[in-house]
Design an enzyme around this catalytic site. Structure first.
Site, PDB file in Angstrom:
ATOM      1  N   GLY A  21      40.290  68.720 -25.765  1.00  0.00           N
ATOM      2  CA  GLY A  21      39.096  68.431 -26.214  1.00  0.00           C
ATOM      3  C   GLY A  21      39.214  67.628 -27.496  1.00  0.00           C
ATOM      4  CB  SER A  22      36.656  67.585 -30.265  1.00  0.00           C
ATOM      5  OG  SER A  22      36.466  68.929 -30.779  1.00  0.00           O
ATOM      6  CB  VAL A  50      37.358  72.309 -30.626  1.00  0.00           C
ATOM      7  CG1 VAL A  50      37.744  73.510 -30.034  1.00  0.00           C
ATOM      8  CG2 VAL A  50      36.196  72.207 -31.186  1.00  0.00           C
ATOM      9  N   GLY A  51      40.497  71.576 -31.321  1.00  0.00           N
ATOM     10  CA  GLY A  51      41.948  71.606 -31.248  1.00  0.00           C
ATOM     11  C   GLY A  51      42.571  72.206 -32.514  1.00  0.00           C
ATOM     12  CD  GLU A  73      47.606  65.965 -24.714  1.00  0.00           C
ATOM     13  OE1 GLU A  73      47.192  64.856 -25.251  1.00  0.00           O
ATOM     14  OE2 GLU A  73      49.138  66.226 -24.749  1.00  0.00           O
ATOM     15  CB  CYS A  80      41.497  61.467 -24.045  1.00  0.00           C
ATOM     16  SG  CYS A  80      42.580  61.584 -22.550  1.00  0.00           S
ATOM     17  CD  GLU A 127      38.198  60.613 -29.755  1.00  0.00           C
ATOM     18  OE1 GLU A 127      38.814  60.660 -28.550  1.00  0.00           O
ATOM     19  OE2 GLU A 127      38.163  61.643 -30.347  1.00  0.00           O
TER      20      GLU A 127
END
Length: 502
Positions: free
Chosen positions: A242-243, A246-247, A264, A298, A398
């Site tokens: 995810g983003s 958040v990661g 990832e 991604c 992004e």
């Protein structure tokens, strides 16, 4: 505002009546009793794809408890038996690929061909990890002591929390869940609430294949539920896609808990077209990398570096393709690009493009304007190409949509320096037939995946996948690399006693 449910009439080859969402908890399907969730089509935002209610904390507790209870039995199940269940799940996916792929397109926005292809890719991933049962489970090392052997074996880690994104709603969960189950772990899965229907379909395939109760639970909920899952005391490891924001929060949480985590995250992937490149080939590949799946990969190509001597010719080829791209309902015949996932995503991306084109040194080469026809009611964006005279937020931010930023390079050294000029390092592509340039790119461009004369996007299930720098944290995904996260090694020293039976 409530969105009206679509009529039951078939349109675009699919029944447009709303589906019912449900959770899988401790082997039982349940409707949930949290807040209402409406899963709407980005193509026609007044159409409800599916409806249901969100999971709550008690569902989470029951799911984790069931996973802990099921873990010893599932880990003790022979690997070949686990593999046969994964094989049967792959058969279910293949049998339903046309219908579920169309639902995926309706729900998420990629074209029908891409939706069907994604379901079939999920089946391929399940078959790959089913075959892990026939591969070595460890290694035997020589010992410096007479009569002794040293065995290194792989054991499952326990209960794995799986948190997945919207852009590949069945393939990304497959490449996390399939190895987790194959290696003997149990799973509690929270998919993106933007695209819950395909998550239900994947869980249905595993249940139909005979997966025992409690081995997999599916909880549809918002980000807060995902955060509680990641920090739940019954969870042993966390895998997330995810983003970046958040990661990073998940990495911090797992670090505090001393909990293994695999993430990832973002990408701002560059394609480099050098002066000796096959320009027709490069234009087709860059075009595909930037605009397939509406740029919502991604690994999508979002930055382009072109050698100055061929820049005008190449950009003319590329912008001609972009301007001719057929954008529309992804379920309609002939559509080449559908909408982004939501109206909110559309507006955020369009706003970034609008802001960029007002800055000096930013030239709009293709697209970039909102639609003024019937597509304006959906989450549609024009395929957009902008050329930058220098550094710009469009080069670094992004956007996760069909926007390609271009810069020119005087020579190979500058081209590779620009390609590497990002906090992210997921994927890159280089177009050249110069072996020296290929060697230099391999050595200098800091990414996890490098393509030579093909688009930046794409990930085969039998080889490692993952990024460098801020694009990833923890062991790689897919292929045998997945074993490094979903198992722990145990080193066993074996030596018989010196006692002699009398």
């Amino acid at each position: 505002m409530r969105h009206s449910a679509a009529s039951s009439a078939t349109a675009g080859g699919i029944d447009r009546s709303a589906r019912s969402l449900r959770h899988l908890v401790a082997g039982q399907w349940r409707t949930g009793d949290g807040d209402e969730l409406l899963d709407v089509s980005p193509t026609h935002p007044r159409e409800t794809v599916a409806a249901g209610r969100l999971a709550q904390d008690r569902d989470l507790d029951q799911a984790v408890t069931a996973a802990r209870d099921a873990f010893p039995r599932w880990a003790a199940t022979p690997h070949h038996v686990r593999g046969r269940i994964l094989d049967r799940a792959a058969d279910v996916l293949d049998a339903n690929a046309e219908v579920w792929g169309a639902e995926l397109s309706w729900e998420e926005g990629k074209t029908r061909a891409e939706g069907v292809g994604e379901v079939r890719r999920a089946a391929e991933i399940f078959r790959y990890y089913a075959s892990e049962a026939s591969r070595p489970v460890g290694e035997v090392f020589a010992s410096p002591r007479p009569g002794e052997q040293i065995h290194v074996i792989h054991r499952p880690v326990g209960v794995v929390a799986v948190v997945t994104p919207f852009n590949f709603p069945i393939a990304i969960p497959a490449w996390k869940i399939a190895p987790a189950l194959s290696y003997g772990n149990t799973v509690v899965w929270k998919p993106a609430s933007l695209v819950p229907l395909l998550a239900v379909r994947l869980a249905e395939a595993l249940v139909e294949a005979g997966l025992p109760e409690g081995v997999l639970s599916l909880l549809i909920g918002g980000g807060a539920l995902g955060g509680r899952l990641v920090e739940h005391p019954g969870v042993d490891a966390v895998t997330f896609t995810g983003s970046t924001s958040v990661g990073r929060n998940l990495i911090a949480a797992c670090g505090r808990l001393a909990r293994p985590v695999q993430t990832e995250m973002g990408g701002k992937n560059a394609a480099v077209v050098l002066a000796d490149a096959d320009l027709e080939l490069a234009a087709g590949e860059v075009f595909a990398g930037a605009f397939r799946s509406t740029g919502q990969k991604c690994t999508a190509t979002s930055r382009l570096i072109v050698a100055e001597p061929i820049a005008d010719e190449f950009l003319a080829l590329l912008t001609k393709r972009a301007s001719a791209l057929r954008v529309g309902d992804p379920l309609e015949e002939g559509t080449e690009m559908g909408p982004v996932v939501s109206l909110q995503a559309r507006d955020e991306i369009q706003s970034a493009v609008n802001a960029g084109t007002e800055r000096p040194g930013v030239e709009l080469l293709a697209g970039g304007r909102p639609y003024d026809d019937d597509r304006m009611t959906g989450a549609f964006l024009q395929p957009t190409v902008v050329e930058l005279a220098d550094d710009d937020p469009l080069w670094r931010q992004e956007l996760f949509g069909p926007v390609l930023s271009v810069r020119r390079a005087r020579d190979v050294e500058e081209a590779f320096a620009l390609a590497d000029d990002s906090e992210f390092g997921l994927s890159a592509a280089v177009f050249t037939d110069d072996l020296r340039a290929v060697a230099a790119a391999t050595e200098q461009v800091d990414v996890g995946v490098l393509h030579i004369n093909s688009e930046t996007a794409g990930a085969d299930p039998h080889v490692p996948f993952g990024g460098a720098k801020q694009s990833a944290y923890g062991p790689k995904e897919q292929g045998r690399a997945a074993r490094e996260f979903f198992t722990r090694t145990k080193t066993v020293y074996i030596r018989p006693s010196e006692r002699r039976d009398r």
